[in-house]
Design a protein around this motif. Structure first.
Motif, PDB file in Angstrom:
ATOM      1  N   THR A   1      41.521   6.371 -23.245  1.00  0.00           N
ATOM      2  CA  THR A   1      42.588   7.021 -23.989  1.00  0.00           C
ATOM      3  C   THR A   1      43.884   6.255 -23.774  1.00  0.00           C
ATOM      4  O   THR A   1      43.995   5.406 -22.892  1.00  0.00           O
ATOM      5  N   PRO A  43      48.301   9.607 -21.138  1.00  0.00           N
ATOM      6  CA  PRO A  43      48.467  11.039 -21.412  1.00  0.00           C
ATOM      7  C   PRO A  43      49.912  11.483 -21.200  1.00  0.00           C
ATOM      8  O   PRO A  43      50.679  10.821 -20.494  1.00  0.00           O
ATOM      9  N   ASP A  90      48.580  16.580 -22.650  1.00  0.00           N
ATOM     10  CA  ASP A  90      48.402  16.228 -24.058  1.00  0.00           C
ATOM     11  C   ASP A  90      48.009  14.754 -24.107  1.00  0.00           C
ATOM     12  O   ASP A  90      48.774  13.889 -23.645  1.00  0.00           O
ATOM     13  N   VAL A  91      46.819  14.461 -24.634  1.00  0.00           N
ATOM     14  CA  VAL A  91      46.344  13.078 -24.630  1.00  0.00           C
ATOM     15  C   VAL A  91      45.518  12.808 -25.882  1.00  0.00           C
ATOM     16  O   VAL A  91      44.779  13.670 -26.361  1.00  0.00           O
ATOM     17  N   ASN A  92      45.666  11.600 -26.407  1.00  0.00           N
ATOM     18  CA  ASN A  92      44.912  11.168 -27.577  1.00  0.00           C
ATOM     19  C   ASN A  92      43.990  10.009 -27.206  1.00  0.00           C
ATOM     20  O   ASN A  92      44.366   9.141 -26.394  1.00  0.00           O
ATOM     21  N   ASP A  93      42.785   9.993 -27.808  1.00  0.00           N
ATOM     22  CA  ASP A  93      41.930   8.830 -27.592  1.00  0.00           C
ATOM     23  C   ASP A  93      42.427   7.672 -28.449  1.00  0.00           C
ATOM     24  O   ASP A  93      43.419   7.782 -29.172  1.00  0.00           O
ATOM     25  N   ASN A 127      42.546  10.830 -31.838  1.00  0.00           N
ATOM     26  CA  ASN A 127      42.062  12.206 -31.742  1.00  0.00           C
ATOM     27  C   ASN A 127      42.597  12.857 -30.473  1.00  0.00           C
ATOM     28  O   ASN A 127      42.537  12.271 -29.396  1.00  0.00           O
ATOM     29  N   ASN A 128      43.075  14.089 -30.599  1.00  0.00           N
ATOM     30  CA  ASN A 128      43.619  14.801 -29.455  1.00  0.00           C
ATOM     31  C   ASN A 128      42.503  15.298 -28.557  1.00  0.00           C
ATOM     32  O   ASN A 128      41.538  15.910 -29.016  1.00  0.00           O
ATOM     33  N   LYS A 129      42.620  15.004 -27.275  1.00  0.00           N
ATOM     34  CA  LYS A 129      41.620  15.445 -26.294  1.00  0.00           C
ATOM     35  C   LYS A 129      42.129  16.714 -25.614  1.00  0.00           C
ATOM     36  O   LYS A 129      42.593  16.706 -24.478  1.00  0.00           O
ATOM     37  N   SER A 130      42.032  17.823 -26.322  1.00  0.00           N
ATOM     38  CA  SER A 130      42.596  19.068 -25.811  1.00  0.00           C
ATOM     39  C   SER A 130      41.846  19.596 -24.606  1.00  0.00           C
ATOM     40  O   SER A 130      42.344  20.467 -23.876  1.00  0.00           O
TER      41      SER A 130
END
Length: 206
Positions: A21, A24, A71-74, A78-81
């Motif tokens: 990712t 974050p 809050d992190v996006n790959d 895409n959000n990795k909730s």
């Protein structure tokens, strides 16, 4: 106790992803309020599957449970909730409050007379709250340390008879201290008492 943190301690969150990712965005709050110091990311400004995010507890942070928002996006955006689930499972609470010793009492009063030498010698230590119940209190007399565990807000610590028999006519100090579970120390208390032996028994009380 790794579930408690005081000023100067490091609080660390570890995140493990199923794929790499971007960095974050981690928000720490202490007692419901924002923390003072800026979190440090490891690694920084790179792509990774695992992250360590830490900060140093500041003296102005609010006491209370630490909450964490992640809050992190790959790499595809895409959000990795579900990232918040990847922690060590332990809550951490900030405790910057030093314990307070409210009273120290000697069972023999402020003066120890020879006639009282065979009575039990008890030092009663009382704290200002029950928050430190279960913690160990240490007292020291003549270079010898004794201890007892708080039950509620107080503890009785007995000093053996033999440690009094060599005391001569003088004023002696007993020091009292305690450190809470987070490592915050109390202000050490020093209390004095006098020894008055009987002349017929010589210079010592025993």
């Amino acid at each position: 106790d790794t579930t408690l943190a005081k000023s100067g301690d490091k609080v660390t969150l570890t995140l493990v992803m199923d794929a790499s990712t971007n960095t974050p965005d981690v928000t720490f709050k202490s007692g419901g309020n924002p923390i003072t110091n800026t979190p440090i990311y490891d690694p920084s400004n790179v792509e990774s599957k695992s992250w360590s995010v830490s900060y140093i507890v500041h003296g102005s942070d609010t006491d209370g449970v630490i909450t964490i928002d992640v809050d992190v996006n790959d790499l595809a955006g895409n959000n990795k909730s579900d990232a918040q689930a990847f922690t060590d499972g332990k809550d951490v609470t900030i405790n910057r409050t030093n314990p307070v010793i409210s009273n120290v009492a000697f069972s023999w009063g402020d003066t120890l007379f020879a006639r009282d030498i065979n009575n039990k010698k008890i030092v009663t230590v009382t704290m200002s709250t029950v928050n430190d119940s279960g913690q160990t209190v240490f007292i020291k007399l003549n270079g010898i340390t004794y201890s007892g565990v708080l039950s509620g807000n107080s503890v009785d610590i007995e000093i053996p008879h033999s440690d009094f028999t060599t005391l001569s006519r003088a004023t002696y100090a007993i020091t009292v201290n305690i450190t809470d579970a987070a490592g915050n120390p109390a202000t050490e208390i020093t209390k004095y008492f006098k020894v008055r032996p009987q002349t017929t028994f010589g210079s010592n009380i025993g």
